[in-house]
Design an enzyme around this catalytic site. Sequence first.
Site, PDB file in Angstrom:
ATOM      1  N   ARG A 267     -10.934   0.138  14.254  1.00 25.14           N
ATOM      2  CA  ARG A 267     -10.460   0.909  13.032  1.00 25.14           C
ATOM      3  C   ARG A 267     -11.308   0.592  12.043  1.00 25.14           C
ATOM      4  O   ARG A 267     -12.270   0.993  11.131  1.00 25.14           O
ATOM      5  CB  ARG A 267      -8.779   0.910  12.455  1.00 25.14           C
ATOM      6  CG  ARG A 267      -8.573   1.892  11.846  1.00 25.14           C
ATOM      7  CD  ARG A 267      -7.554   1.684  11.643  1.00 25.14           C
ATOM      8  NE  ARG A 267      -6.619   0.029  10.828  1.00 25.14           N
ATOM      9  CZ  ARG A 267      -5.813   0.301  11.044  1.00 25.14           C
ATOM     10  NH1 ARG A 267      -4.480   0.792  10.559  1.00 25.14           N
ATOM     11  NH2 ARG A 267      -4.992  -0.723   9.832  1.00 25.14           N
TER      12      ARG A 267
ATOM     13  N   TYR B 248      16.761  29.844   9.884  1.00 22.65           N
ATOM     14  CA  TYR B 248      15.466  30.342  10.846  1.00 22.65           C
ATOM     15  C   TYR B 248      15.609  30.618  11.672  1.00 22.65           C
ATOM     16  O   TYR B 248      16.122  29.418  12.321  1.00 22.65           O
ATOM     17  CB  TYR B 248      14.150  29.573   9.437  1.00 22.65           C
ATOM     18  CG  TYR B 248      13.776  30.079   8.311  1.00 22.65           C
ATOM     19  CD1 TYR B 248      13.569  31.046   7.897  1.00 22.65           C
ATOM     20  CD2 TYR B 248      14.128  28.965   6.943  1.00 22.65           C
ATOM     21  CE1 TYR B 248      13.661  30.997   6.560  1.00 22.65           C
ATOM     22  CE2 TYR B 248      13.738  29.102   6.465  1.00 22.65           C
ATOM     23  CZ  TYR B 248      13.393  30.307   5.265  1.00 22.65           C
ATOM     24  OH  TYR B 248      13.192  31.030   4.656  1.00 22.65           O
TER      25      TYR B 248
ATOM     26  N   LYS C 157       1.000  -1.139   0.132  1.00 24.40           N
ATOM     27  CA  LYS C 157       0.068   0.192  -0.085  1.00 24.40           C
ATOM     28  C   LYS C 157       1.296   1.131  -0.096  1.00 24.40           C
ATOM     29  O   LYS C 157       1.798   1.464   0.265  1.00 24.40           O
ATOM     30  CB  LYS C 157      -1.276  -0.100   1.247  1.00 24.40           C
ATOM     31  CG  LYS C 157      -0.115   0.374   2.264  1.00 24.40           C
ATOM     32  CD  LYS C 157      -1.136  -0.285   3.684  1.00 24.40           C
ATOM     33  CE  LYS C 157      -0.506  -0.030   4.877  1.00 24.40           C
ATOM     34  NZ  LYS C 157      -1.112  -0.948   6.080  1.00 24.40           N
TER      35      LYS C 157
ATOM     36  N   MET D 138      12.899  24.629   3.912  1.00 22.54           N
ATOM     37  CA  MET D 138      12.356  23.488   3.321  1.00 22.54           C
ATOM     38  C   MET D 138      13.029  22.731   1.725  1.00 22.54           C
ATOM     39  O   MET D 138      12.539  21.295   2.438  1.00 22.54           O
ATOM     40  CB  MET D 138      11.573  24.219   2.062  1.00 22.54           C
ATOM     41  CG  MET D 138      10.206  23.670   1.191  1.00 22.54           C
ATOM     42  SD  MET D 138       9.480  24.910   0.275  1.00 22.54           S
ATOM     43  CE  MET D 138       8.253  25.341   0.935  1.00 22.54           C
TER      44      MET D 138
END
Length: 381
Positions: A140, A260, A41, A308
Amino acid sequence: MNDVVQHASAVLTIDLAGIGRNYRLLAGKVGPTVTCAGVVKADAYGLGADRVAPALYQAGCRSFFVAHLDEALDLRRQLPRDVTIYVLNGLPLGGEGDCAAVGIVPVLNSLDQAQAWSQQARESGRKLAAVVQVDSGMSRLGMTAREVTQFVEAPLPGIDVTLVMSHLACADEAAHPANEYQQNTFAALAQRFPGGRKSLANSSGIFIGGGFHHDLVRPGAALYGINPLPGQVNPMLPVLRLTAQVVQVRDVEAGAHVGYGWTLETVRPTRLATLAIGYADGLQRAFGTNGAVYFRGKRLPVAGRVSMDSLIVDCSELPEGALARGSQVEIIGGHQTIDDLASAAGTIGYEMLTSLGRRYERIYAEEIDTRWRGRAGMTAL
Ligand SMILES: *Cc1c(COP(=O)(O)O)cnc(C)c1O
């Protein structure tokens, strides 16, 4: 996937032969009377189902599980006809016809899904195979005890239940009381389907003990080298290497601000290297706190926040000139596994793996190259 990545600055190498060997390790562990399926998956946990599934087929796998019908339809085109493809989430609304047309087996998680499949059988004019999932205590997916009773007492026409399954919530903690509870609940519910084959274990479930194997096991993560036994020696082979390129190296004085938010201020003269990999490539921002990369065996800690598209590391420990523009440093490899990387980022190997980016050049190695396999080699199961 990314068909043309011409100038990638990070390279992900996926050892298909290693995945095949992991499959055979697990198949060997459960023995010849138990079917070992492969869970592919989410694009084989991000590694590329179009390459991974055929490698598993070559290793002997004939039962495949995906989460979505669309994944199953793709897989159908990539594998020979003698495989069974199961859809864990079951039938999407309106997907019954496509599912039946190419012989994909849905997992029926609810009476609703069962009714839709029965209706499809009537339209197709033949019996259709299905898996019934029962909820053994995870809340679930799967039928409750009440739904199971309804299902077996008023059988829907046209459905051929070939497998009864459930899923373990705490398999990675072998001693967790949930395992025995779910095992007992599953046994009681599965008994309502006499003659049906049964399946309970995922990767970690295989290692709890033979009582959890039933007729079919469904490993995913362990195929891809994630440790099914957290905190213990990993019995699986690592199958990944990820390297990223140095874009720039600089020397800064004490008192320089890095990245940053100015979260790091150097306390001594420091050499920094900026790498072309960032959170858009799957190295989560949380990796900035404790993360590191490796070069020639030396640990280079992340300096400041992850950006990023880039990441700054402290390479003061390396001799001058060791790193230059274009050097490749190790993100995953002999010194740092996918699980190590995940724990440095405060997450698990599963999430790390499925987050790995789409901008990498991907190399699928068919041959086993032991040079970068490093530590955590294969140990006997
Ligand atoms: C994802 C999944 C698996 C595979 O689990 P791993 O822990 O990756 O081995 C097996 N069964 C079900 C129902 C799943 O959702």
